[in-house]
Write an enzyme that holds these catalytic residues in place. Structure first.
Site, PDB file in Angstrom:
ATOM      1  N   SER A   1      59.392 -91.837   8.423  1.00  0.00           N
ATOM      2  CA  SER A   1      60.652 -92.548   8.116  1.00  0.00           C
ATOM      3  C   SER A   1      60.828 -92.706   6.609  1.00  0.00           C
ATOM      4  O   SER A   1      61.927 -92.514   6.067  1.00  0.00           O
ATOM      5  CB  SER A   1      60.646 -93.940   8.747  1.00  0.00           C
ATOM      6  OG  SER A   1      60.631 -93.841  10.144  1.00  0.00           O
TER       7      SER A   1
ATOM      8  N   SER B   1      68.773-100.307  16.330  1.00  0.00           N
ATOM      9  CA  SER B   1      68.456 -98.963  15.843  1.00  0.00           C
ATOM     10  C   SER B   1      68.476 -98.928  14.317  1.00  0.00           C
ATOM     11  O   SER B   1      69.516 -99.177  13.693  1.00  0.00           O
ATOM     12  CB  SER B   1      69.458 -97.946  16.391  1.00  0.00           C
ATOM     13  OG  SER B   1      69.390 -96.754  15.628  1.00  0.00           O
TER      14      SER B   1
ATOM     15  N   ASP C   1      58.136 -96.249  18.830  1.00  0.00           N
ATOM     16  CA  ASP C   1      57.594 -94.884  18.842  1.00  0.00           C
ATOM     17  C   ASP C   1      56.138 -94.841  19.328  1.00  0.00           C
ATOM     18  O   ASP C   1      55.600 -93.757  19.589  1.00  0.00           O
ATOM     19  CB  ASP C   1      57.691 -94.254  17.444  1.00  0.00           C
ATOM     20  CG  ASP C   1      59.141 -94.086  17.019  1.00  0.00           C
ATOM     21  OD1 ASP C   1      60.030 -94.081  17.897  1.00  0.00           O
ATOM     22  OD2 ASP C   1      59.389 -93.974  15.799  1.00  0.00           O
TER      23      ASP C   1
ATOM     24  N   LYS D   1      65.197 -90.547  23.063  1.00  0.00           N
ATOM     25  CA  LYS D   1      64.366 -89.999  21.981  1.00  0.00           C
ATOM     26  C   LYS D   1      64.264 -88.476  22.165  1.00  0.00           C
ATOM     27  O   LYS D   1      65.059 -87.892  22.888  1.00  0.00           O
ATOM     28  CB  LYS D   1      62.994 -90.674  21.991  1.00  0.00           C
ATOM     29  CG  LYS D   1      63.064 -92.197  21.786  1.00  0.00           C
ATOM     30  CD  LYS D   1      63.624 -92.576  20.436  1.00  0.00           C
ATOM     31  CE  LYS D   1      63.641 -94.084  20.246  1.00  0.00           C
ATOM     32  NZ  LYS D   1      64.319 -94.491  19.013  1.00  0.00           N
TER      33      LYS D   1
HETATM   34  O1  SPQ Z   1      63.785 -88.951  13.788  1.00  0.00           O
HETATM   35  P1  SPQ Z   1      63.586 -89.102  15.260  1.00  0.00           P
HETATM   36  O2  SPQ Z   1      63.578 -87.772  15.915  1.00  0.00           O
HETATM   37  O3  SPQ Z   1      64.599 -90.028  15.893  1.00  0.00           O
HETATM   38  O4  SPQ Z   1      62.124 -89.750  15.450  1.00  0.00           O
HETATM   39  C1  SPQ Z   1      61.571 -90.865  16.159  1.00  0.00           C
HETATM   40  C2  SPQ Z   1      60.059 -90.478  16.371  1.00  0.00           C
HETATM   41  O5  SPQ Z   1      59.456 -90.755  17.417  1.00  0.00           O
HETATM   42  O6  SPQ Z   1      59.502 -89.971  15.397  1.00  0.00           O
HETATM   43  C3  SPQ Z   1      62.248 -91.198  17.482  1.00  0.00           C
HETATM   44  F1  SPQ Z   1      62.311 -90.283  18.332  1.00  0.00           F
HETATM   45  O7  SPQ Z   1      61.532 -92.051  15.346  1.00  0.00           O
HETATM   46  C4  SPQ Z   1      62.690 -92.827  14.969  1.00  0.00           C
HETATM   47  C5  SPQ Z   1      62.579 -94.213  15.570  1.00  0.00           C
HETATM   48  O8  SPQ Z   1      62.474 -94.177  16.975  1.00  0.00           O
HETATM   49  C6  SPQ Z   1      62.699 -92.927  13.447  1.00  0.00           C
HETATM   50  C7  SPQ Z   1      63.555 -94.027  12.934  1.00  0.00           C
HETATM   51  C8  SPQ Z   1      63.890 -94.070  11.492  1.00  0.00           C
HETATM   52  O9  SPQ Z   1      63.218 -93.418  10.676  1.00  0.00           O
HETATM   53  O10 SPQ Z   1      64.847 -94.796  11.146  1.00  0.00           O
HETATM   54  C9  SPQ Z   1      64.002 -95.048  13.735  1.00  0.00           C
HETATM   55  C10 SPQ Z   1      63.763 -95.100  15.182  1.00  0.00           C
HETATM   56  O11 SPQ Z   1      64.910 -94.616  15.870  1.00  0.00           O
HETATM   57  P2  SPQ Z   1      66.158 -95.584  16.246  1.00  0.00           P
HETATM   58  O12 SPQ Z   1      67.076 -94.709  17.041  1.00  0.00           O
HETATM   59  O13 SPQ Z   1      65.551 -96.683  17.062  1.00  0.00           O
HETATM   60  O14 SPQ Z   1      66.752 -96.076  15.019  1.00  0.00           O
END
Ligand code: SPQ
Length: 428
Positions: free
Chosen positions: A24, A168, A316, A343
């Site tokens: 992130s 989120s 995650d 996800k």
């Molecule tokens: O980037 P991506 O594919 O969405 O990755 C994931 C992961 O498991 O690596 C989720 F599938 O992490 C997200 C996390 O779930 C990364 C993230 C961020 O960097 O802001 C936030 C989370 O997602 P969300 O939808 O809850 O904001």
């Protein structure tokens, strides 16, 4: 389909690992470095496929980025220096890249198109495109802007007050990145606290953001100053070794320089409440992103209930926490985690189906899962279904099996942890 034999029947794991950079924070370091004026140096950058997709998008937007191993030098262009890309922007498998890019591109008056892989094509985007359109961006995509390909023509945004319908960090960050380019103030209200790396990075790059509990406010028209970013180790990657150390007999593992941002440390709280022998040392709470070392020893675990505000703090890690729960005495209930369904895969279904194949006593619910422990795990053929976190969770599960375990689609692991298997080997 290509499958690999996983390491199994392990009786001890020991050693020290330096966990690769946080995914992130690595994404955001490229975005902020590109949007700042001047040269930003990023160290301990995660060279996983997702973060490389973010670099590739910014190069197409005219930003010069040099990479040498885990160090990046980014020649920032400022909010007004990005150029209309001559090519489609491909985010690969990365939800963070597409959603945050949508926020950035909404403030840019040029035309751009975003695509990704077959998993991205199924992930919902109106959660970002609806608020961004209400700020004034023109965005369209398949199914009324829900799915990729998505095109954007931005510019002339107006600040909004927006109550997030889901917890989120990606939606929050997309609106913040648009709000920084909008006229007036943008106010976001979260239902629960989500990871706050974007807010921290706004400050790190000399910007202003006000955080009052669940309300976040930014003013438009800000400029960022380049700076140096040291990315801490990714607690979401460390999680696989925390669980491995707790469930494999006769183990002790130390993980160095792991990010300990309180919005990400839910797994530590849960493991401690389950009785894990987990200790934290060498903490650096003063850094923009706090970090420290974690040591885990083989533990006698008991089941627990995981629900409510802690969910975004460990979202995650739920796949690997489910595995942990198979080795805890009693019942573990995970609730309020519907977000898992959107996800890289539907992580409720994939976790339950794949762990069942190895003999776990686990069932899916509408918003989570129930795990009955403690159960021995056995051999079989399992699949990541293209989801990096499922692949690594299954590789850790295989350590406990006295029969052979084969993993299909294991290459997905390089999305977030290309050195995962060599790190695992070094502990055996
Ligand atoms: O980037 P991506 O594919 O969405 O990755 C994931 C992961 O498991 O690596 C989720 F599938 O992490 C997200 C996390 O779930 C990364 C993230 C961020 O960097 O802001 C936030 C989370 O997602 P969300 O939808 O809850 O904001």
């Amino acid at each position: 389909m290509k499958s690999v034999k996983l390491v199994n029947n392990i009786k001890n794991l020991s050693g020290t690992l330096t966990i690769p950079g946080d995914k992130s924070i690595s994404h955001r370091s490229v975005m902020f470095g590109a949007l700042a004026e001047g040269t930003t140096t990023v160290t301990n950058f995660l060279s996983g496929e997702d973060c490389l997709s973010t670099i590739s998008c910014f190069r197409k937007l005219g930003v010069e980025i040099k990479q040498e191993d885990e160090t990046l030098i980014i020649h920032g262009k400022g909010f007004k220096g990005l150029v209309e890309p001559g090519e489609i922007l491909d985010v690969g498998n990365s939800g963070t890249t597409i959603r945050l890019m949508l926020g950035i591109l909404s403030g840019q008056s040029f035309f751009s198109t975003l695509v990704g892989d077959s998993s991205i094509a199924k992930r919902p985007m109106t959660r970002v495109t609806i608020p961004l359109k209400s700020m004034g961006a023109s965005i369209d995509g398949r199914n009324n802007g829900e799915f990729t390909p998505i095109s954007v023509r931005g510019g002339s945004l107006k600040g909004i007050t927006y109550e997030l319908p889901v917890a989120s960090a990606q939606v929050k960050s997309a609106i913040l990145l648009a709000g920084l380019q909008a006229e007036g103030e943008t106010v976001i209200i979260e239902p629960s606290k989500t990871r706050d790396h974007t807010e921290r990075m706004i400050k790190q790059f000399g910007g202003e953001v006000e955080v009052d509990n669940l309300t976040i406010t930014v003013k438009g028209g800000q400029a960022f100053k380049a700076t140096d970013v040291q990315v801490p180790g990714d607690i979401s990657s460390a999680a696989f070794f925390l669980v491995a150390g707790a469930i494999v007999e006769d183990s002790e593992i130390t993980l160095k320089n792991v990010g300990l941002n309180p919005s990400r440390t839910g797994i530590i709280d849960v493991m401690l409440s389950m009785g894990a022998e987990l200790t934290i040392s060498n903490e650096h709470p003063e850094a923009f992103e706090p970090m420290g070392d974690l040591t885990i020893k083989t533990s006698n675990l008991k089941g627990t209930t995981i629900e409510g505000d802690i969910i975004p703090r460990l979202i995650d890690e739920i796949p690997v926490i489910a595995l942990l729960a198979t080795q805890a005495e009693g019942v573990t209930v995970i609730k309020d985690a519907e977000e898992l369904k959107v996800k890289e895969t539907n992580r409720i279904d994939t976790v339950v189906n794949e762990l069942k194949k190895l003999g776990a006593n686990i069932e899916a619910t509408s918003d989570g899962m129930i795990i009955y422990g403690k159960t021995p795990l056995t051999g079989g053929t399992v699949s990541s279904h293209g989801d990096h976190r499922i692949g690594m969770m299954l590789a850790v599960a295989a350590l406990l099996s006295d029969k052979e375990v084969f993993l299909e689609n294991g290459e997905a692991i390089s999305v977030s942890y290309p050195s995962f298997f060599s790190h695992l080997d070094s502990l055996i």
